[in-house]
Design a protein around this motif. Structure first.
Motif, PDB file in Angstrom:
ATOM      1  N   ASP A 153       0.641  -1.125  -0.007  1.00  0.00           N
ATOM      2  CA  ASP A 153      -0.152   0.147  -0.021  1.00  0.00           C
ATOM      3  C   ASP A 153       0.985   1.275  -0.177  1.00  0.00           C
ATOM      4  N   LEU A 154       0.445   2.373  -0.372  1.00  0.00           N
ATOM      5  CA  LEU A 154       1.234   3.547  -0.453  1.00  0.00           C
ATOM      6  C   LEU A 154       1.709   3.717   0.688  1.00  0.00           C
ATOM      7  N   LYS A 155       0.995   3.992   1.823  1.00  0.00           N
ATOM      8  CA  LYS A 155       1.667   4.474   3.199  1.00  0.00           C
ATOM      9  C   LYS A 155       3.028   3.619   3.541  1.00  0.00           C
ATOM     10  N   PHE A 156       3.197   2.523   2.792  1.00  0.00           N
ATOM     11  CA  PHE A 156       4.453   1.665   3.090  1.00  0.00           C
ATOM     12  C   PHE A 156       5.513   2.015   2.336  1.00  0.00           C
ATOM     13  N   LEU A 157       5.290   2.958   1.444  1.00  0.00           N
ATOM     14  CA  LEU A 157       6.502   3.337   0.508  1.00  0.00           C
ATOM     15  C   LEU A 157       7.629   3.929   1.171  1.00  0.00           C
ATOM     16  N   ARG A 181      17.363   3.379  -6.386  1.00  0.00           N
ATOM     17  CA  ARG A 181      16.631   1.933  -6.314  1.00  0.00           C
ATOM     18  C   ARG A 181      16.059   1.522  -7.306  1.00  0.00           C
ATOM     19  N   LEU A 182      15.933   0.063  -7.246  1.00  0.00           N
ATOM     20  CA  LEU A 182      15.337  -0.596  -8.239  1.00  0.00           C
ATOM     21  C   LEU A 182      13.746  -1.088  -7.678  1.00  0.00           C
ATOM     22  N   VAL A 183      12.816  -0.789  -8.570  1.00  0.00           N
ATOM     23  CA  VAL A 183      11.331  -1.051  -8.069  1.00  0.00           C
ATOM     24  C   VAL A 183      10.859  -2.041  -8.763  1.00  0.00           C
ATOM     25  N   ASP A 184      10.537  -3.373  -8.139  1.00  0.00           N
ATOM     26  CA  ASP A 184       9.858  -4.663  -9.165  1.00  0.00           C
ATOM     27  C   ASP A 184       8.379  -4.191  -8.702  1.00  0.00           C
ATOM     28  N   MET A 185       7.673  -3.827  -9.910  1.00  0.00           N
ATOM     29  CA  MET A 185       6.268  -3.697  -9.763  1.00  0.00           C
ATOM     30  C   MET A 185       5.437  -4.880  -9.893  1.00  0.00           C
ATOM     31  N   PRO A 186       4.308  -5.152  -9.386  1.00  0.00           N
ATOM     32  CA  PRO A 186       3.688  -6.499  -9.341  1.00  0.00           C
ATOM     33  C   PRO A 186       3.088  -6.804 -10.841  1.00  0.00           C
ATOM     34  N   LYS A 246      -7.084  -3.678  -7.162  1.00  0.00           N
ATOM     35  CA  LYS A 246      -6.014  -3.209  -6.203  1.00  0.00           C
ATOM     36  C   LYS A 246      -4.681  -3.004  -6.771  1.00  0.00           C
ATOM     37  N   TRP A 247      -4.372  -3.990  -7.736  1.00  0.00           N
ATOM     38  CA  TRP A 247      -3.090  -3.662  -8.445  1.00  0.00           C
ATOM     39  C   TRP A 247      -3.273  -2.210  -9.097  1.00  0.00           C
ATOM     40  N   ARG A 248      -4.146  -2.027  -9.833  1.00  0.00           N
ATOM     41  CA  ARG A 248      -4.360  -0.814 -10.448  1.00  0.00           C
ATOM     42  C   ARG A 248      -4.471   0.382  -9.829  1.00  0.00           C
ATOM     43  N   PHE A 249      -5.128   0.303  -8.748  1.00  0.00           N
ATOM     44  CA  PHE A 249      -4.984   1.612  -7.570  1.00  0.00           C
ATOM     45  C   PHE A 249      -3.581   1.729  -7.328  1.00  0.00           C
ATOM     46  N   LEU A 250      -2.994   0.626  -6.751  1.00  0.00           N
ATOM     47  CA  LEU A 250      -1.618   0.724  -6.324  1.00  0.00           C
ATOM     48  C   LEU A 250      -0.425   1.262  -7.149  1.00  0.00           C
ATOM     49  N   VAL A 251      -0.618   0.628  -8.385  1.00  0.00           N
ATOM     50  CA  VAL A 251       0.495   1.073  -9.421  1.00  0.00           C
ATOM     51  C   VAL A 251       0.300   2.405 -10.004  1.00  0.00           C
ATOM     52  N   ASN A 252      -0.985   2.792 -10.205  1.00  0.00           N
ATOM     53  CA  ASN A 252      -1.426   3.964 -10.788  1.00  0.00           C
ATOM     54  C   ASN A 252      -1.184   5.243  -9.870  1.00  0.00           C
ATOM     55  N   ASP A 253      -1.556   5.057  -8.431  1.00  0.00           N
ATOM     56  CA  ASP A 253      -0.907   5.978  -7.195  1.00  0.00           C
ATOM     57  C   ASP A 253       0.553   6.118  -7.382  1.00  0.00           C
ATOM     58  N   TYR A 254       1.345   4.989  -7.590  1.00  0.00           N
ATOM     59  CA  TYR A 254       2.671   5.059  -7.213  1.00  0.00           C
ATOM     60  C   TYR A 254       3.246   5.781  -8.636  1.00  0.00           C
ATOM     61  N   LEU A 261       1.028   0.968 -20.873  1.00  0.00           N
ATOM     62  CA  LEU A 261       1.540   2.170 -21.566  1.00  0.00           C
ATOM     63  C   LEU A 261       0.591   3.169 -21.496  1.00  0.00           C
ATOM     64  N   ASP A 262      -0.733   2.884 -21.737  1.00  0.00           N
ATOM     65  CA  ASP A 262      -1.582   4.144 -21.550  1.00  0.00           C
ATOM     66  C   ASP A 262      -1.505   4.712 -19.990  1.00  0.00           C
ATOM     67  N   MET A 263      -1.478   3.841 -19.091  1.00  0.00           N
ATOM     68  CA  MET A 263      -1.372   4.415 -17.788  1.00  0.00           C
ATOM     69  C   MET A 263      -0.124   5.288 -17.517  1.00  0.00           C
ATOM     70  N   LEU A 264       0.976   4.886 -18.263  1.00  0.00           N
ATOM     71  CA  LEU A 264       2.323   5.732 -17.862  1.00  0.00           C
ATOM     72  C   LEU A 264       2.200   6.914 -19.058  1.00  0.00           C
ATOM     73  N   ASP A 265       1.724   6.919 -19.936  1.00  0.00           N
ATOM     74  CA  ASP A 265       1.684   8.111 -20.725  1.00  0.00           C
ATOM     75  C   ASP A 265       0.661   9.083 -19.964  1.00  0.00           C
ATOM     76  N   ALA A 266      -0.451   8.741 -19.398  1.00  0.00           N
ATOM     77  CA  ALA A 266      -1.309   9.528 -18.678  1.00  0.00           C
ATOM     78  C   ALA A 266      -0.614  10.221 -17.448  1.00  0.00           C
ATOM     79  N   ALA A 267       0.308   9.190 -16.874  1.00  0.00           N
ATOM     80  CA  ALA A 267       1.010   9.867 -15.477  1.00  0.00           C
ATOM     81  C   ALA A 267       2.195  10.650 -15.868  1.00  0.00           C
ATOM     82  N   ALA A 268       2.658  10.493 -17.283  1.00  0.00           N
ATOM     83  CA  ALA A 268       3.777  11.545 -17.839  1.00  0.00           C
ATOM     84  C   ALA A 268       4.955  10.958 -17.340  1.00  0.00           C
TER      85      ALA A 268
END
Length: 215
Positions: free
Chosen positions: A29-33, A89-94, A108-116, A144-151
């Motif tokens: 979860d984001l609070k554990f970053l 740091r290297l970050v291994d995403m789910p 849950k994956w979508r929220f976690l990754v998108n918020d990160y 790829l759409d998610m990454l483009d949207a997040a710039a």
């Protein structure tokens, strides 16, 4: 970058990845970053794309990233410290796109990754792993759409390049380059790799180092 500069970057990256690399923590979860102490490079890919094997090859350590026989098992962001003193740091995403994953897990994956992706100022680049045998699939286009949207700047890394003929690899590389040409956050250069044969690993290390050296 000329050949001499590239050779120097590859050698520096070799030294960095030969040094200390340690698992820091998992964040479900984001609070554990962890604190944003240094720049980060994230790795994204379908559940069976060979991400753990590539991370292990990249770092020269067999057990750094857990390889699982159950795709989609890891639903956390895993952070690894590189260097002592800490350099980046290297970050291994789910992994994404696991067909049998329950809908709530996918959500849950979508929220976690998108918020990160959207909120991580120290994230310098995401490396998106694509299987050389299959090329970009619909599920890959979603990230790829998610990454483009997040710039968030990202670069395509082809995995399992040893599993296909050279002619097929050239076709997939070209098709991938064509597919990302109009994407605003995509790096134009693609890196074909093989965890088993070591192909492209030196170039990938250099690409990671180059991205974290920017700002």
């Amino acid at each position: 970058m000329d050949e001499q500069q590239q050779a120097e970057l590859i050698e520096e990256a070799r030294k960095v990845f030969a040094g200390p690399i340690t698992f820091l923590k998992s964040a479900p979860d984001l609070k554990f970053l962890p604190d944003m102490a240094v720049n980060e490079v994230a790795f994204a890919g379908r559940s069976n794309v060979g991400k753990s094997s590539l991370l292990n090859a990249l770092t020269g350590r067999n057990g750094l990233a857990r390889t699982s026989n159950t795709p989609g098992r890891t639903q956390e962001l895993n952070f690894f410290d590189v260097g002592d003193p800490l350099r980046f740091r290297l970050v291994d995403m789910p992994g994404y796109g696991y067909a049998k994953a329950p809908k709530d897990m996918v959500r849950k994956w979508r929220f976690l990754v998108n918020d990160y992706l959207r909120g991580r100022a120290k994230l310098k680049r995401t490396l998106v792993l694509i299987d050389s045998r299959h090329g970009i699939k619909d599920v890959d286009n979603d990230i790829l759409d998610m990454l483009d949207a997040a710039a968030v700047s990202y670069r395509i890394v082809l995995t399992k390049a040893d599993k296909v003929k050279a002619s097929h690899l050239a076709e997939v590389t070209q098709a991938t380059a064509d597919a990302i040409r109009k994407r605003p956050a995509a790096h134009p250069d693609i890196i074909p790799t093989s965890s088993e044969k070591g192909m492209g690993i030196a170039e990938l290390r250099a690409a990671v180092l180059e991205s974290v050296m920017q700002g």
